[in-house]
Motif scaffolding. Structure first.
Motif, short mmCIF file in Angstrom:
data_model
loop_
_atom_site.label_atom_id
_atom_site.label_comp_id
_atom_site.label_asym_id
_atom_site.label_seq_id
_atom_site.Cartn_x
_atom_site.Cartn_y
_atom_site.Cartn_z
N TRP A 160 1.05 -1.06 0.24
CA TRP A 160 -0.06 -0.10 0.01
C TRP A 160 0.58 1.14 -0.07
CZ3 TRP A 160 -4.94 0.37 3.24
CH2 TRP A 160 -5.60 -1.80 2.66
N GLU A 161 0.54 1.89 -0.97
CA GLU A 161 0.98 3.72 -1.19
C GLU A 161 0.73 4.63 0.49
OE1 GLU A 161 0.35 5.44 -4.02
OE2 GLU A 161 1.11 3.67 -5.49
N PRO A 162 1.33 4.98 0.82
CA PRO A 162 0.82 6.27 1.82
C PRO A 162 -0.51 6.53 1.64
CG PRO A 162 3.70 6.60 1.56
CD PRO A 162 3.16 5.13 0.33
N GLY A 163 -0.65 6.73 2.73
CA GLY A 163 -2.09 8.00 3.41
C GLY A 163 -3.17 6.83 2.11
N MET A 164 -3.20 6.23 2.06
CA MET A 164 -4.69 4.61 1.10
C MET A 164 -5.07 4.99 2.00
SD MET A 164 -3.30 1.66 -1.76
CE MET A 164 -2.77 3.29 -3.32
N SER A 165 -6.28 4.20 1.82
CA SER A 165 -6.97 3.40 2.99
C SER A 165 -7.63 2.64 2.10
CB SER A 165 -8.12 4.24 4.01
OG SER A 165 -8.89 4.84 2.52
N ARG A 166 -8.66 1.21 3.01
CA ARG A 166 -9.00 0.06 2.32
C ARG A 166 -10.48 0.82 1.59
NH1 ARG A 166 -11.16 -2.75 -0.09
NH2 ARG A 166 -11.67 -4.73 0.51
N SER A 167 -10.85 1.55 2.41
CA SER A 167 -12.00 2.52 1.45
C SER A 167 -11.65 2.91 -0.04
CB SER A 167 -12.68 3.13 2.53
OG SER A 167 -11.58 4.44 2.49
N ASP A 168 -10.71 3.57 0.11
CA ASP A 168 -9.81 3.91 -1.37
C ASP A 168 -9.49 2.42 -2.68
OD1 ASP A 168 -9.79 6.52 -0.33
OD2 ASP A 168 -7.19 5.24 -0.15
N LEU A 169 -9.91 1.05 -1.93
CA LEU A 169 -9.67 -0.01 -2.38
C LEU A 169 -10.84 -0.72 -2.81
CD1 LEU A 169 -6.32 -0.53 -0.75
CD2 LEU A 169 -6.69 0.03 -3.13
N ILE A 170 -10.97 -2.01 -4.24
CA ILE A 170 -11.45 -2.50 -4.13
C ILE A 170 -10.73 -4.04 -4.71
CG2 ILE A 170 -13.45 -1.39 -4.61
CD1 ILE A 170 -12.96 -1.89 -7.89
N THR A 171 -11.88 -5.23 -4.60
CA THR A 171 -11.25 -6.55 -4.75
C THR A 171 -11.18 -6.65 -6.82
OG1 THR A 171 -13.55 -7.17 -5.23
CG2 THR A 171 -12.55 -7.38 -3.09
N ILE A 172 -10.54 -7.22 -6.87
CA ILE A 172 -10.18 -8.04 -7.94
C ILE A 172 -11.88 -8.52 -8.89
CG2 ILE A 172 -9.66 -9.28 -9.55
CD1 ILE A 172 -6.79 -8.09 -9.59
N SER A 173 -12.55 -8.91 -7.84
CA SER A 173 -13.83 -8.91 -8.37
C SER A 173 -14.77 -7.95 -8.56
CB SER A 173 -14.55 -10.17 -7.32
OG SER A 173 -15.89 -10.45 -8.00
N GLU A 174 -14.74 -6.79 -7.99
CA GLU A 174 -15.77 -5.87 -7.84
C GLU A 174 -15.17 -4.82 -8.76
OE1 GLU A 174 -16.67 -5.01 -2.84
OE2 GLU A 174 -14.65 -4.65 -3.95
N ILE A 215 -4.07 -6.47 3.32
CA ILE A 215 -3.24 -6.45 4.47
C ILE A 215 -3.59 -7.95 5.38
CG2 ILE A 215 -3.59 -5.33 7.30
CD1 ILE A 215 -2.79 -3.89 5.37
N ILE A 216 -4.93 -8.24 5.54
CA ILE A 216 -5.10 -9.41 6.19
C ILE A 216 -6.13 -10.76 4.91
CG2 ILE A 216 -6.70 -10.69 7.28
CD1 ILE A 216 -7.03 -8.40 8.90
N GLY A 217 -5.58 -11.04 4.46
CA GLY A 217 -6.26 -12.45 3.49
C GLY A 217 -5.14 -13.06 2.22
N VAL A 218 -5.77 -13.25 1.34
CA VAL A 218 -5.09 -13.23 0.26
C VAL A 218 -5.60 -12.71 -0.69
CG1 VAL A 218 -4.67 -15.65 0.81
CG2 VAL A 218 -6.46 -15.39 -0.31
N GLY A 219 -5.42 -12.59 -2.24
CA GLY A 219 -6.12 -12.14 -3.58
C GLY A 219 -5.33 -10.61 -3.64
N ALA A 220 -6.10 -10.09 -4.13
CA ALA A 220 -5.46 -8.19 -4.66
C ALA A 220 -6.41 -7.53 -4.65
CB ALA A 220 -5.58 -8.91 -6.30
N LEU A 221 -5.93 -5.87 -4.26
CA LEU A 221 -6.91 -5.00 -4.34
C LEU A 221 -6.38 -3.95 -5.42
CD1 LEU A 221 -7.33 -4.78 -0.57
CD2 LEU A 221 -8.60 -5.64 -2.15
N VAL A 222 -7.29 -3.58 -5.81
CA VAL A 222 -7.27 -2.06 -6.92
C VAL A 222 -7.64 -1.04 -6.45
CG1 VAL A 222 -6.88 -3.50 -8.26
CG2 VAL A 222 -9.05 -3.53 -8.48
#
Length: 72
Positions: free
Chosen positions: A9-23, A50-57
């Motif tokens: 993750w880049e500095p300042g990035m939060s989970r709400s900025d990201l979605i799953t590959i499926s989404e 941060i937790i689990g597997v997969g990828a976020l974009v």
């Protein structure tokens, strides 16, 4: 098959900025496999969860790529 080369993750990035590959695939109207191929080829950057597997974009990047989101 090469890995997706997930980035930290880049500095300042939060989970709400990201979605799953499926989404992201749903927004783009493509198959998950197609999106994973774009990540492997470097056309779309994906991040480690941060937790689990997969990828976020980044949601904003996917919406811009799809031509939605009002950023134009």
């Amino acid at each position: 098959m090469p890995s997706m080369n997930l980035q930290p993750w880049e500095p300042g990035m939060s989970r709400s900025d990201l979605i799953t590959i499926s989404e992201a695939a749903k927004i783009l109207g493509c198959k998950v496999q197609t999106l994973r191929r774009k990540v492997r080829n470097g056309r779309i950057t994906a991040y480690e969860p941060i937790i689990g597997v997969g990828a976020l974009v980044v949601r904003r990047d996917i919406e811009r790529y799809a031509g939605v989101g009002g950023d134009e």
